[in-house]
Design a protein around this motif. Structure first.
Motif, PDB file in Angstrom:
ATOM      1  N   THR A 149       0.833  -1.207   0.000  1.00 36.62           N
ATOM      2  CA  THR A 149       0.000   0.000   0.000  1.00 36.62           C
ATOM      3  C   THR A 149       0.864   1.251   0.000  1.00 36.62           C
ATOM      4  OG1 THR A 149      -1.781  -1.210   1.083  1.00 36.62           O
ATOM      5  CG2 THR A 149      -1.879   1.181   1.223  1.00 36.62           C
ATOM      6  N   HIS A 150       2.053   1.161   0.584  1.00 42.01           N
ATOM      7  CA  HIS A 150       2.965   2.311   0.561  1.00 42.01           C
ATOM      8  C   HIS A 150       3.420   2.654  -0.863  1.00 42.01           C
ATOM      9  CE1 HIS A 150       3.238   3.525   4.631  1.00 42.01           C
ATOM     10  NE2 HIS A 150       3.649   2.339   5.067  1.00 42.01           N
ATOM     11  N   LEU A 151       3.312   1.732  -1.797  1.00 41.89           N
ATOM     12  CA  LEU A 151       3.662   2.060  -3.178  1.00 41.89           C
ATOM     13  C   LEU A 151       2.646   3.036  -3.776  1.00 41.89           C
ATOM     14  CD1 LEU A 151       4.832  -1.441  -4.425  1.00 41.89           C
ATOM     15  CD2 LEU A 151       6.269   0.539  -3.882  1.00 41.89           C
ATOM     16  N   LYS A 152       1.440   3.066  -3.228  1.00 44.65           N
ATOM     17  CA  LYS A 152       0.401   4.010  -3.671  1.00 44.65           C
ATOM     18  C   LYS A 152       0.370   5.268  -2.806  1.00 44.65           C
ATOM     19  CE  LYS A 152      -2.073   1.746  -6.885  1.00 44.65           C
ATOM     20  NZ  LYS A 152      -1.164   1.505  -7.988  1.00 44.65           N
ATOM     21  N   VAL A 153       0.521   5.080  -1.478  1.00 45.70           N
ATOM     22  CA  VAL A 153       0.474   6.190  -0.528  1.00 45.70           C
ATOM     23  C   VAL A 153       1.680   6.059   0.386  1.00 45.70           C
ATOM     24  CG1 VAL A 153      -0.892   7.355   1.240  1.00 45.70           C
ATOM     25  CG2 VAL A 153      -2.061   6.114  -0.588  1.00 45.70           C
ATOM     26  N   ALA A 154       2.597   7.000   0.290  1.00 51.23           N
ATOM     27  CA  ALA A 154       3.878   6.878   0.986  1.00 51.23           C
ATOM     28  C   ALA A 154       3.766   6.991   2.504  1.00 51.23           C
ATOM     29  CB  ALA A 154       4.849   7.927   0.467  1.00 51.23           C
ATOM     30  N   ASP A 155       2.814   7.761   2.994  1.00 49.43           N
ATOM     31  CA  ASP A 155       2.726   8.005   4.433  1.00 49.43           C
ATOM     32  C   ASP A 155       1.589   7.202   5.066  1.00 49.43           C
ATOM     33  OD1 ASP A 155       0.436   9.300   3.584  1.00 49.43           O
ATOM     34  OD2 ASP A 155       1.294  11.301   3.773  1.00 49.43           O
ATOM     35  N   HIS A 156       1.299   7.493   6.322  1.00 48.80           N
ATOM     36  CA  HIS A 156       0.209   6.819   7.025  1.00 48.80           C
ATOM     37  C   HIS A 156      -0.981   7.763   7.189  1.00 48.80           C
ATOM     38  CE1 HIS A 156       3.571   4.144   8.471  1.00 48.80           C
ATOM     39  NE2 HIS A 156       2.715   3.292   7.939  1.00 48.80           N
ATOM     40  N   SER A 157      -1.318   8.442   6.134  1.00 45.31           N
ATOM     41  CA  SER A 157      -2.413   9.414   6.144  1.00 45.31           C
ATOM     42  C   SER A 157      -3.767   8.711   6.126  1.00 45.31           C
ATOM     43  CB  SER A 157      -2.296  10.311   4.916  1.00 45.31           C
ATOM     44  OG  SER A 157      -2.443   9.532   3.736  1.00 45.31           O
ATOM     45  N   ALA A 158      -4.817   9.520   6.166  1.00 48.79           N
ATOM     46  CA  ALA A 158      -6.181   8.980   6.085  1.00 48.79           C
ATOM     47  C   ALA A 158      -6.363   8.206   4.783  1.00 48.79           C
ATOM     48  CB  ALA A 158      -7.197  10.114   6.186  1.00 48.79           C
ATOM     49  N   ARG A 159      -5.765   8.671   3.706  1.00 49.48           N
ATOM     50  CA  ARG A 159      -5.858   7.972   2.416  1.00 49.48           C
ATOM     51  C   ARG A 159      -5.237   6.574   2.504  1.00 49.48           C
ATOM     52  NH1 ARG A 159      -7.887   5.745  -1.317  1.00 49.48           N
ATOM     53  NH2 ARG A 159      -6.901   5.597  -3.334  1.00 49.48           N
TER      54      ARG A 159
END
Length: 181
Positions: A149-159
């Motif tokens: 999932t980090h490949l799509k969203v780098a951080d631990h945000s709501a997204r």
């Protein structure tokens, strides 16, 4: 006056480092050493020392608690457990790279002290902790999905959390169980 590197404050070892961070950070490590990180842009070492001394009662109490605990027993990973983990990760990476439409992702195993996995987005390389060999297969699956999932969203945000909820609805339970391992 504190300096970067090792210091001795009231008989307690304190490691001080300057970093590109926003706040002064203070931690007591499992071995009882105190670690102070001071922002290199806006804070001086004198300000870091003042912060450390303002929290000294907390440092002493926390350090005493940590040193009173028995050392955790870290069980070594056997060659058989390592082989089983490699087979499981190979299978899970195949399944989840297809489900998430992620191509050209490589992975490796190594001993890690604090993380279950890490993702180098530009290299598309995921590193898994060898200690996952002691985890349940569904917990290993959680780590695989988390890192992909980090490949799509780098951080631990709501997204990131939304995407995790879509991909693995029970991920929070798996995460809690894994962190108790």
């Amino acid at each position: 006056m504190l300096h970067t590197g090792e210091n001795l404050v009231n008989g307690v070892p304190v490691d001080v480092e300057r970093k590109s961070i926003r706040r002064i950070n203070l931690r007591v490590r499992p071995d009882g050493r105190v670690h102070l990180s001071v922002p290199n842009r806006w804070a001086t070492l004198r300000e870091g020392e003042a912060f450390l001394l303002s929290k000294w009662d907390w440092v002493i109490a926390t350090r005493a608690q940590i040193l009173a605990r028995p050392a955790p027993v870290v069980r070594a990973v056997t060659p058989e457990e390592r082989s089983r983990l490699i087979a499981l990760l190979t299978e899970l990476m195949s399944i989840w790279t297809a489900r998430t439409h992620e191509a050209c992702v490589t992975w490796k195993l190594r001993e890690m002290k604090t993380l279950w996995g890490s993702c180098h987005i530009r290299k598309r390389l995921i590193t898994f902790n060898l200690r996952l060999a002691h985890a349940a297969p569904e917990q290993v699956e959680y780590v695989v999905v988390h890192e992909l999932t980090h490949l799509k969203v780098a951080d631990h945000s709501a997204r990131f959390h939304q995407l995790m909820d879509l991909r693995l609805p029970n991920w929070r339970l798996l995460k809690r169980a894994l962190n108790r391992t």
